[in-house]
Design an enzyme around this catalytic site. Structure first.
Site, PDB file in Angstrom:
ATOM      1  N   GLY A  91      31.496  38.459  42.699  1.00 25.13           N
ATOM      2  CA  GLY A  91      31.767  39.096  41.426  1.00 25.13           C
ATOM      3  C   GLY A  91      32.674  40.302  41.612  1.00 25.13           C
ATOM      4  O   GLY A  91      32.836  40.821  42.718  1.00 25.13           O
ATOM      5  N   CYS A  92      33.264  40.769  40.509  1.00 24.06           N
ATOM      6  CA  CYS A  92      34.224  41.877  40.610  1.00 24.06           C
ATOM      7  C   CYS A  92      33.542  43.190  40.983  1.00 24.06           C
ATOM      8  O   CYS A  92      33.962  43.868  41.938  1.00 24.06           O
ATOM      9  CB  CYS A  92      35.005  42.012  39.308  1.00 24.06           C
ATOM     10  N   TYR A  93      32.489  43.578  40.252  1.00 19.33           N
ATOM     11  CA  TYR A  93      31.766  44.792  40.627  1.00 19.33           C
ATOM     12  C   TYR A  93      31.192  44.664  42.036  1.00 19.33           C
ATOM     13  O   TYR A  93      31.193  45.623  42.811  1.00 19.33           O
ATOM     14  CB  TYR A  93      30.620  45.064  39.643  1.00 19.33           C
TER      15      TYR A  93
END
Length: 308
Positions: free
Chosen positions: A115-117
């Site tokens: 995921g990005c975070y």
């Protein structure tokens, strides 16, 4: 021999960006379904089973279904959903996160795209837990802001079309206020933490970009200083060109960090910010939420898997 690649969900935000990155490449045969055929399960199954590598840009349940549809075909998978990020039998697709992770991705049957975070948080945390500088029971808090494209087509429309009934007028908002964001399990597992980190995600009125901040008290760490933290980062990310560790003297000269500074790239920058006395540290990861945080990472993982 040219390998065939199928993007299942190519008409979504992540899928479109992956398709753009792969367009014109002659080393792969890019399989594709027309927009009107994307719900034709027979054609979709055939594509999944014919592909050497399938990239899944789907909701979690649909991603699990896709893997089941291709069972026994030998298709290798890159899953951009949350479905398999802590699942047994899936290699985590963050090549720089662990020593030897790149080689695992090269030979993997199934790869889960981070995921990005999570990408920003793990990039900051994992070198410190591996080096013994951050106790695995440290109560980690993560504050982050993302460009609105991370919310997919609906949020993009809500941000960009003021005439919509559900248009979002706010320049900035926080969400996931019940502390159950879907990226927390992978951050915990892939960073080597015992406690769930507290993740406070936010969305800003800019299309692409992201900052992930992790504040730390050095007195609660294992003899950590700004210098030992920087050195741990520099050693961990040595010899590659995706993650850049910004020198402390360059960080000291900054007045601010722009969340869009890495927009349009597939790279990431890490900063070690500190009080003068070194008692408090603010770690910052800067990346494109659709680059190293999504589509760019998927293509990086694809390129590694194509090596065998």
């Amino acid at each position: 021999m040219t390998k065939s690649v199928f993007i299942d969900g190519e008409h979504g935000t992540t899928g479109l960006q992956i398709a753009e990155r792969l367009a014109g490449r002659t080393d792969i045969n890019l399989l594709s379904l027309a927009m009107e055929e994307r719900r034709d399960n027979e054609k979709r199954t055939a594509m999944l089973r014919d592909a050497d590598i399938a990239i899944l840009c789907l909701p979690d349940d649909a991603a699990r279904e896709a893997v089941a549809l291709a069972e026994g075909s030998g298709t290798r998978f890159i899953d951009a959903s949350t479905a398999h990020r802590v699942a047994d039998g899936w290699v985590y697709g963050f090549a720089e996160s662990e020593p030897g992770q790149r080689e695992k991705i090269i030979h993997a049957q199934n790869v889960s795209n981070p995921g990005c975070y999570s990408t920003g948080a793990i990039a900051l945390l994992r070198p410190l837990t591996l080096a013994g500088l951050l106790p695995d029971d440290y109560p980690v808090t993560i504050n982050a802001v993302s460009g609105y494209t991370g919310g997919g087509k609906q949020m993009i429309a809500q941000m960009e079309d003021a005439a919509r009934e559900d248009a979002i007028a706010s320049p900035y908002f926080a969400y996931a206020l019940t502390l159950k964001h879907k990226h927390v399990p992978e951050i915990k597992a892939r960073s080597g933490l015992k406690l769930d980190p507290i993740l406070t995600p936010n969305v800003g009125r800019f299309a692409q970009g992201m900052l992930v901040n992790i504040p730390l008290h050095t007195q609660a760490m294992n003899g950590a200083t700004r210098e030992t933290i920087y050195n741990a980062f520099a050693s961990h990310y040595a010899g590659q060109d995706i993650v850049e560790v910004v020198a402390n003297d360059a960080t000291d000269a900054l007045v601010r960090i722009d969340p869009t500074e890495m927009a349009g790239t597939d790279r990431m920058k890490l900063y070690v910010c500190a009080r003068d006395d070194g008692s408090q540290i603010n770690l910052v990861a800067s990346l494109d939420n659709l680059g190293k945080g999504a589509s760019g990472a998927a293509v990086q993982n694809l390129d590694l898997m194509l090596m065998v």
